[in-house]
Design a protein around this motif. Sequence first.
Motif, PDB file in Angstrom:
ATOM      1  N   ILE A  89      -1.505  -0.570   8.305  1.00  0.00           N
ATOM      2  CA  ILE A  89      -2.418  -0.019   7.304  1.00  0.00           C
ATOM      3  C   ILE A  89      -2.886   1.369   7.720  1.00  0.00           C
ATOM      4  N   VAL A 103      -6.569   3.122  -1.468  1.00  0.00           N
ATOM      5  CA  VAL A 103      -6.032   1.772  -1.614  1.00  0.00           C
ATOM      6  C   VAL A 103      -6.839   0.847  -0.706  1.00  0.00           C
ATOM      7  N   ALA A 149       0.836  -1.206   0.000  1.00  0.00           N
ATOM      8  CA  ALA A 149       0.000   0.000   0.000  1.00  0.00           C
ATOM      9  C   ALA A 149       0.868   1.251   0.000  1.00  0.00           C
ATOM     10  N   CYS A 161      -6.881  -2.806   1.035  1.00  0.00           N
ATOM     11  CA  CYS A 161      -6.024  -3.916   1.460  1.00  0.00           C
ATOM     12  C   CYS A 161      -6.901  -5.103   1.834  1.00  0.00           C
ATOM     13  N   VAL A 168      -6.699   4.356   3.166  1.00  0.00           N
ATOM     14  CA  VAL A 168      -6.164   3.005   3.011  1.00  0.00           C
ATOM     15  C   VAL A 168      -7.110   2.113   3.809  1.00  0.00           C
TER      16      VAL A 168
END
Length: 163
Positions: A109, A84, A72, A86, A120
């Motif tokens: 993260i 992004v 990321a 994850c 994220v």
Amino acid sequence: MASHLKNLSDFSHTTVPSAEPFKFGIVVAAWNADVTGKLYEGAYQSLIANGAKEENIISVEVAGSYELIAAADILLTRRDLDAVICLGCVIQGETRHFDFICDAVGNGIANVGLKHTKPVIFGVLTTDNLEQALDRSGGKHGNKGDEAAITAIKMADMAHNLK
């Protein structure tokens, strides 16, 4: 409401903005691929269904959930992305490894998002067993990949509107 009573991927109660103007990264862990593949499909299809262009979705596969953090960060460093996602799956085993990985992945993260001031999204299942993971990756509790994609769209839209 307890998750055993609800499909967690029901978005009928909320408005989802168009994903058309945004660029997304999806990082998916290969470990527990039977689960993470379904999370990926859910996320990808939700982005497309909500207007994202295929060319505005960059997908990257990494070994496991721990590697989601670095991927990321690399994506946000090298690409102009609005969010992004994850995706991973960590299933409880007999050792404390589960606790260390889940803690590191969650914090990592979050820190990548703060570092880049970009959304994220944590789409990592942390379950007691494979059955729970399958229930949350397209089973009776919906698909956490769908939820992660909708969250990414909403966060990208929110960030855009605050500029």
